[in-house]
Design a protein around this motif. Sequence first.
Motif, PDB file in Angstrom:
ATOM      1  N   GLN A 104       0.873  -1.196   0.032  1.00  0.00           N
ATOM      2  CA  GLN A 104      -0.111  -0.161   0.267  1.00  0.00           C
ATOM      3  C   GLN A 104       0.820   1.092   0.024  1.00  0.00           C
ATOM      4  OE1 GLN A 104      -3.557  -0.310   2.668  1.00  0.00           O
ATOM      5  NE2 GLN A 104      -2.287  -1.766   3.577  1.00  0.00           N
ATOM      6  N   LEU A 106       1.029   5.734  -0.352  1.00  0.00           N
ATOM      7  CA  LEU A 106       0.584   6.940  -0.580  1.00  0.00           C
ATOM      8  C   LEU A 106       1.741   7.935  -0.907  1.00  0.00           C
ATOM      9  CD1 LEU A 106      -2.037   8.785   1.414  1.00  0.00           C
ATOM     10  CD2 LEU A 106       0.123   9.911   0.993  1.00  0.00           C
ATOM     11  N   ARG A 161      -1.869  -1.127  -4.142  1.00  0.00           N
ATOM     12  CA  ARG A 161      -2.895  -0.322  -3.930  1.00  0.00           C
ATOM     13  C   ARG A 161      -2.204   1.158  -3.887  1.00  0.00           C
ATOM     14  NH1 ARG A 161      -8.068  -0.342  -2.195  1.00  0.00           N
ATOM     15  NH2 ARG A 161      -8.912   1.516  -1.372  1.00  0.00           N
ATOM     16  N   ILE A 163      -2.254   5.690  -3.602  1.00  0.00           N
ATOM     17  CA  ILE A 163      -3.078   6.796  -3.154  1.00  0.00           C
ATOM     18  C   ILE A 163      -2.276   7.590  -3.781  1.00  0.00           C
ATOM     19  CG2 ILE A 163      -4.545   8.140  -1.644  1.00  0.00           C
ATOM     20  CD1 ILE A 163      -5.522   5.186  -1.909  1.00  0.00           C
ATOM     21  N   GLN A 198      -5.911   5.189  -6.864  1.00  0.00           N
ATOM     22  CA  GLN A 198      -6.799   6.444  -6.264  1.00  0.00           C
ATOM     23  C   GLN A 198      -6.175   7.452  -6.360  1.00  0.00           C
ATOM     24  OE1 GLN A 198      -8.882   3.269  -3.080  1.00  0.00           O
ATOM     25  NE2 GLN A 198     -10.150   5.184  -3.674  1.00  0.00           N
ATOM     26  N   THR A 254      -7.076   7.487   2.830  1.00  0.00           N
ATOM     27  CA  THR A 254      -7.686   6.790   1.737  1.00  0.00           C
ATOM     28  C   THR A 254      -9.255   7.241   1.752  1.00  0.00           C
ATOM     29  OG1 THR A 254      -5.977   5.172   1.841  1.00  0.00           O
ATOM     30  CG2 THR A 254      -8.172   4.774   0.829  1.00  0.00           C
TER      31      THR A 254
END
Length: 277
Positions: A104, A106, A161, A163, A198, A254
């Motif tokens: 994950q 960001l 994933r 962000i 995203q 998120t």
Amino acid sequence: MTERNLNVRRTTARQLVASGLKAHRARTGMTIRALAKELNFSHGYIARVETGSQMPSTSLAGALDEYFQTNGHFTGLLVLAGNEGTPDYFRSALEKERTAVSIQVLTSNLLPGLLQTPEYARALFASAAPKAPRETLNDPVAIRCERASAVLERENPALYRTIIDESALARPVGGNEVMRNALRHMREMSTRQNIVVQLLPFRSGAYPMLGGSFSAYTGRDGTTTAYVESFGGGEVVEDPARVAELLHQLAHSTSRALPEPESLEVVRQYEERYGNG
């Protein structure tokens, strides 16, 4: 030193690869062109590796080891090149990244590293070392690409994933053409089952991880390790309580992001904007 400012000097390992390739090729009596044909790589690529202007990819290093029966010599030098000048904390993060089953990420001001194009990565490294000779950028760019391949192209790729803050889309790293191709590449990668992209739009305002980047690596045993990076340094976090706190902040961030279809539509709009620039 942060990952984006990774030391671009890989001279020792590069010279060892170059001299080793030249010696083994001379021993067999092959020309560069004949070796390139035998290994199914381009003549120019082999020549650049032998002159020391470029490091081999993982696939080429493996092919050289197999052809010359060098017992992992060239592959080992490639690993050495990836570690030279790399801070201990980032080397530890790379090890977690290679073996993670779930990642994950960001990022608040750049496109995520594993989804970057070579041209975008080159522009970033050039900005970190503006006076460095252009050829010294070949190695870190190749290593960045190999990282992406090792994680996302393997037989059982990691679930990835990411962000992304909208500011990463708005910043024209490398110019309009580089950005347009980088955004198209990211959208194409997002069509894979294991990749989710995203966007945190400007209108979402502030969020807990604004101003840095964060990665969480979950291994096969279910243990999660975090990597936090900001200007000037990074930190690997393994303490369960701190990791849980960081994951809570990631979840809160998120929650401010757009759903993936809307996110990718915004990415497409920026892509078109750079195409018209």
